[in-house]
Design a protein around this motif. Structure first.
Motif, PDB file in Angstrom:
ATOM      1  N   PRO A  60       0.815  -1.227   0.000  1.00 23.16           N
ATOM      2  CA  PRO A  60       0.000   0.000   0.000  1.00 23.16           C
ATOM      3  C   PRO A  60       0.847   1.276   0.000  1.00 23.16           C
ATOM      4  CG  PRO A  60      -0.364  -1.306   2.015  1.00 23.16           C
ATOM      5  CD  PRO A  60       0.521  -2.117   1.133  1.00 23.16           C
ATOM      6  N   TYR A  61       0.557   2.100  -1.006  1.00 28.53           N
ATOM      7  CA  TYR A  61       1.257   3.371  -1.196  1.00 28.53           C
ATOM      8  C   TYR A  61       0.296   4.451  -0.710  1.00 28.53           C
ATOM      9  CZ  TYR A  61       3.834   6.931  -3.916  1.00 28.53           C
ATOM     10  OH  TYR A  61       4.574   8.025  -4.321  1.00 28.53           O
ATOM     11  N   VAL A  62       0.557   4.996   0.510  1.00 26.53           N
ATOM     12  CA  VAL A  62      -0.448   5.865   1.125  1.00 26.53           C
ATOM     13  C   VAL A  62       0.049   7.301   1.260  1.00 26.53           C
ATOM     14  CG1 VAL A  62      -2.108   6.083   3.007  1.00 26.53           C
ATOM     15  CG2 VAL A  62      -1.192   3.829   2.444  1.00 26.53           C
ATOM     16  N   VAL A  63      -0.284   8.103   0.257  1.00 25.50           N
ATOM     17  CA  VAL A  63      -0.021   9.539   0.303  1.00 25.50           C
ATOM     18  C   VAL A  63      -1.382  10.220   0.249  1.00 25.50           C
ATOM     19  CG1 VAL A  63       1.047  11.492  -0.887  1.00 25.50           C
ATOM     20  CG2 VAL A  63       2.209   9.277  -0.848  1.00 25.50           C
ATOM     21  N   LYS A  64      -1.672  11.054   1.266  1.00 29.39           N
ATOM     22  CA  LYS A  64      -2.969  11.743   1.308  1.00 29.39           C
ATOM     23  C   LYS A  64      -2.696  13.235   1.206  1.00 29.39           C
ATOM     24  CE  LYS A  64      -4.919   8.132   4.203  1.00 29.39           C
ATOM     25  NZ  LYS A  64      -5.686   7.767   5.389  1.00 29.39           N
ATOM     26  N   GLY A  65      -2.931  13.798   0.036  1.00 27.65           N
ATOM     27  CA  GLY A  65      -2.549  15.190  -0.174  1.00 27.65           C
ATOM     28  C   GLY A  65      -1.048  15.279  -0.040  1.00 27.65           C
ATOM     29  N   MET A  66      -0.576  16.034   0.960  1.00 31.16           N
ATOM     30  CA  MET A  66       0.872  16.121   1.202  1.00 31.16           C
ATOM     31  C   MET A  66       1.285  15.241   2.375  1.00 31.16           C
ATOM     32  SD  MET A  66       2.567  18.027  -0.923  1.00 31.16           S
ATOM     33  CE  MET A  66       3.965  18.884  -0.187  1.00 31.16           C
ATOM     34  N   ASP A  67       0.361  14.528   2.976  1.00 33.95           N
ATOM     35  CA  ASP A  67       0.684  13.729   4.153  1.00 33.95           C
ATOM     36  C   ASP A  67       0.858  12.245   3.826  1.00 33.95           C
ATOM     37  OD1 ASP A  67       0.798  15.915   5.859  1.00 33.95           O
ATOM     38  OD2 ASP A  67      -1.375  15.903   6.161  1.00 33.95           O
ATOM     39  N   LEU A  68       1.429  11.549   4.794  1.00 31.49           N
ATOM     40  CA  LEU A  68       1.839  10.169   4.579  1.00 31.49           C
ATOM     41  C   LEU A  68       1.326   9.274   5.701  1.00 31.49           C
ATOM     42  CD1 LEU A  68       5.400  11.498   4.224  1.00 31.49           C
ATOM     43  CD2 LEU A  68       4.397  10.186   2.353  1.00 31.49           C
ATOM     44  N   SER A  69       1.207   7.973   5.406  1.00 33.33           N
ATOM     45  CA  SER A  69       0.880   7.023   6.459  1.00 33.33           C
ATOM     46  C   SER A  69       1.733   5.775   6.252  1.00 33.33           C
ATOM     47  CB  SER A  69      -0.610   6.694   6.397  1.00 33.33           C
ATOM     48  OG  SER A  69      -0.847   5.453   7.008  1.00 33.33           O
ATOM     49  N   PHE A  70       2.381   5.324   7.314  1.00 32.54           N
ATOM     50  CA  PHE A  70       3.288   4.187   7.206  1.00 32.54           C
ATOM     51  C   PHE A  70       2.833   2.959   7.985  1.00 32.54           C
ATOM     52  CE2 PHE A  70       6.226   7.895   6.725  1.00 32.54           C
ATOM     53  CZ  PHE A  70       6.566   7.654   5.402  1.00 32.54           C
ATOM     54  N   SER A  71       1.819   3.133   8.829  1.00 33.05           N
ATOM     55  CA  SER A  71       1.430   2.060   9.725  1.00 33.05           C
ATOM     56  C   SER A  71       0.874   0.870   8.931  1.00 33.05           C
ATOM     57  CB  SER A  71       0.394   2.613  10.712  1.00 33.05           C
ATOM     58  OG  SER A  71       0.003   1.623  11.583  1.00 33.05           O
ATOM     59  N   GLN A  75      11.043  -0.810   1.125  1.00 36.43           N
ATOM     60  CA  GLN A  75      11.869   0.379   0.912  1.00 36.43           C
ATOM     61  C   GLN A  75      11.420   1.168  -0.318  1.00 36.43           C
ATOM     62  OE1 GLN A  75      16.388  -0.197   2.601  1.00 36.43           O
ATOM     63  NE2 GLN A  75      16.082  -0.138   0.436  1.00 36.43           N
ATOM     64  N   GLU A  76      11.229   0.444  -1.441  1.00 39.71           N
ATOM     65  CA  GLU A  76      10.856   1.140  -2.681  1.00 39.71           C
ATOM     66  C   GLU A  76       9.553   1.922  -2.485  1.00 39.71           C
ATOM     67  OE1 GLU A  76      12.779   1.190  -5.717  1.00 39.71           O
ATOM     68  OE2 GLU A  76      14.135   0.457  -4.161  1.00 39.71           O
ATOM     69  N   THR A  77       8.586   1.299  -1.811  1.00 41.06           N
ATOM     70  CA  THR A  77       7.284   1.943  -1.620  1.00 41.06           C
ATOM     71  C   THR A  77       7.410   3.160  -0.704  1.00 41.06           C
ATOM     72  OG1 THR A  77       6.278  -0.250  -1.810  1.00 41.06           O
ATOM     73  CG2 THR A  77       4.872   1.522  -0.965  1.00 41.06           C
ATOM     74  N   ALA A  78       8.023   2.957   0.454  1.00 37.48           N
ATOM     75  CA  ALA A  78       8.107   4.045   1.440  1.00 37.48           C
ATOM     76  C   ALA A  78       8.926   5.216   0.896  1.00 37.48           C
ATOM     77  CB  ALA A  78       8.741   3.515   2.728  1.00 37.48           C
ATOM     78  N   PHE A  79      10.035   4.904   0.242  1.00 42.27           N
ATOM     79  CA  PHE A  79      10.890   5.992  -0.251  1.00 42.27           C
ATOM     80  C   PHE A  79      10.229   6.738  -1.409  1.00 42.27           C
ATOM     81  CE2 PHE A  79      14.900   3.541   1.319  1.00 42.27           C
ATOM     82  CZ  PHE A  79      14.599   3.901   2.622  1.00 42.27           C
ATOM     83  N   MET A 107       7.112   7.258  -1.682  1.00 44.17           N
ATOM     84  CA  MET A 107       6.122   8.128  -1.033  1.00 44.17           C
ATOM     85  C   MET A 107       6.778   9.414  -0.521  1.00 44.17           C
ATOM     86  SD  MET A 107       4.134   5.144   1.151  1.00 44.17           S
ATOM     87  CE  MET A 107       3.509   6.242   2.410  1.00 44.17           C
ATOM     88  N   ILE A 108       7.896   9.290   0.192  1.00 41.62           N
ATOM     89  CA  ILE A 108       8.487  10.509   0.783  1.00 41.62           C
ATOM     90  C   ILE A 108       9.181  11.368  -0.273  1.00 41.62           C
ATOM     91  CG2 ILE A 108       8.672   9.733   3.175  1.00 41.62           C
ATOM     92  CD1 ILE A 108      11.486   8.955   2.767  1.00 41.62           C
ATOM     93  N   VAL A 109       9.703  10.724  -1.313  1.00 40.99           N
ATOM     94  CA  VAL A 109      10.317  11.519  -2.393  1.00 40.99           C
ATOM     95  C   VAL A 109       9.224  12.290  -3.143  1.00 40.99           C
ATOM     96  CG1 VAL A 109      11.668  11.432  -4.535  1.00 40.99           C
ATOM     97  CG2 VAL A 109      12.343  10.026  -2.583  1.00 40.99           C
ATOM     98  N   GLU A 110       8.074  11.661  -3.332  1.00 40.72           N
ATOM     99  CA  GLU A 110       6.959  12.354  -4.005  1.00 40.72           C
ATOM    100  C   GLU A 110       6.558  13.614  -3.229  1.00 40.72           C
ATOM    101  OE1 GLU A 110       3.218  10.125  -4.680  1.00 40.72           O
ATOM    102  OE2 GLU A 110       2.191  12.058  -4.599  1.00 40.72           O
ATOM    103  N   VAL A 111       6.411  13.488  -1.927  1.00 40.65           N
ATOM    104  CA  VAL A 111       5.981  14.643  -1.124  1.00 40.65           C
ATOM    105  C   VAL A 111       7.079  15.720  -1.104  1.00 40.65           C
ATOM    106  CG1 VAL A 111       5.343  15.388   1.214  1.00 40.65           C
ATOM    107  CG2 VAL A 111       4.333  13.320   0.232  1.00 40.65           C
ATOM    108  N   THR A 112       8.334  15.283  -1.041  1.00 39.81           N
ATOM    109  CA  THR A 112       9.439  16.252  -1.080  1.00 39.81           C
ATOM    110  C   THR A 112       9.434  17.009  -2.406  1.00 39.81           C
ATOM    111  OG1 THR A 112      10.722  14.694   0.261  1.00 39.81           O
ATOM    112  CG2 THR A 112      11.944  16.501  -0.764  1.00 39.81           C
ATOM    113  N   GLU A 113       9.194  16.274  -3.489  1.00 39.79           N
ATOM    114  CA  GLU A 113       9.189  16.906  -4.812  1.00 39.79           C
ATOM    115  C   GLU A 113       8.061  17.931  -4.908  1.00 39.79           C
ATOM    116  OE1 GLU A 113       8.991  14.252  -8.196  1.00 39.79           O
ATOM    117  OE2 GLU A 113       9.599  15.896  -9.534  1.00 39.79           O
TER     118      GLU A 113
END
Ligand code: ATP
Ligand code: FE2
Length: 330
Positions: A195-206, A229-233, A235-241
């Motif tokens: 599961p790739y969970v990006v909500k707007g600019m926020d993230l969920s990892f649980s 790793q691929e999924t979580a990273f 997600m955070i790279v998308e929000v950073t971008e």
């Protein structure tokens, strides 16, 4: 008011004191609480800090003395005010108050997240970056705008490091799990959808962490580590971008313990190259929690006159970086 500041970090497992001036870290001493099994137990971590605070402070003072800096040269005492584990924060704040009274110098209450950013600005060429701060308990994308560091995106539940550690425990790996996951991930290129969970600019990892544990039933540990790793990273790279696109800034700064991960650095580097922005990674000692970052932001705040009275020096376990009026920047 150029000065020398002693700072103490102790939001979680790492108890660390450092003495810095504008030029460099003069001395640093650290003692790490490492639980025999499982994760951090807040009360035990606080007991560790209480037991070793005087030793760590004695060591840092001795180290400074060897460099010709004596206690009478210290202009202020800084401490991590939060965010962090309440019991740990209170222990460290007590030590800081005692020192401030003993040396008769001001007390400076530092936001731990902002200290990660400022030490990065100090120790890399980054001037006005979008910061990706990913550690055990925290995952945030921040950037400076009109007097405050704004949080552009953040986790809605647990930090990425804790998500890694939780999965690792379920897979029988020892704490901390992040580095072990990184090594195992290198042995696979087989991506299992998670599961790739990006909500707007926020993230969920649980949910991602739980799904990875679930995936172990029918996939190899290497494949799951790689996919996690691929999924979580991603997600955070998308929000950073998107924070870069929104703010128009031209630098990315990486902070926090998860920043040690080479695959994360590679993905950020690719994104930064594509957007023609620079990417900055501090030396490892300034990435995870460290006393120097608290002493350094303490120094900037002290020089700006941003000090606390003892009566107002309570800690704040939920201290948000965007609650801080930035007094130390133009
Ligand atoms: P904070 O109080 O800021 O949340 P912390 O106590 O979690 O910090 P850090 O040193 O910033 O301390 O981060 C530790 C986290 O980093 C752990 O969750 C660990 O698994 C993770 N970590 C460390 N090295 C790696 C790595 N190579 N890859 C992925 N995760 C890593
Ligand atoms: Fe941290």
């Amino acid at each position: 008011m150029k000065g020398t500041v002693l700072g103490i970090e102790g939001t979680a497992w790492n108890l660390s004191a450092a003495i810095v001036n504008e030029k460099d870290v003069i001395a640093e001493a650290t003692d790490i609480y490492s639980p025999a099994t499982g994760g951090i137990h807040p009360r035990e971590a606080a007991q560790h800090h209480a037991k070793y605070a005087s030793m760590v402070i004695r060591k840092v003072l001795e180290g400074a003395k060897e460099k010709g800096v004596s206690p009478s040269d210290i202009d202020a005492i800084a401490f991590s005010r939060g965010p962090g584990l309440g019991a740990c924060l209170r222990t460290v704040a007590t030590a800081a108050r005692t020192l401030a009274i003993t040396y008769d110098v001001p007390l400076v209450g530092v936001n731990h997240c902002l200290a990660h950013i400022e030490v990065g600005r100090w120790k890399t060429p980054a001037r006005d970056p979008v910061t990706l701060y990913v550690s055990g308990a925290n995952s945030q994308v921040l950037a400076y705008r009109m007097g405050r560091y704004r949080v552009f995106g953040e986790t809605l539940d647990i930090g990425l490091g804790n998500a890694f550690d939780k999965f690792a425990r379920s897979a029988g790996l020892t704490h901390p799990g992040g580095p072990k996951i990184e090594q195992l991930a290198k042995k696979s290129t087989n991506y299992i959808p998670l599961p790739y969970v990006v909500k707007g600019m926020d993230l969920s990892f649980s949910g991602l962490s739980t799904a990875a544990t679930e995936a172990l039933k029918s996939n190899s540990l290497e494949d799951v580590c790689y996919s996690l790793q691929e999924t979580a990273f991603a997600m955070i790279v998308e929000v950073t971008e998107r924070a870069l696109a929104h703010t128009g800034k031209s630098e990315v700064l990486l902070a926090g313990g998860v920043g040690a991960n080479m695959r994360l650095r590679e993905m950020l580097d690719i994104m930064c190259n594509d957007r023609r922005v620079s990417f900055h990674v501090p030396e490892k000692r300034f990435m995870g929690d460290n006393g120097a970052m608290i002493a350094y932001l303490g120094l900037l705040m002290y020089e700006a006159g941003d000090v606390l009275s003892i009566e107002n020096s309570h800690v704040n376990p939920n201290f948000r970086p965007d609650d801080v009026d930035v007094t130390w920047l133009e």
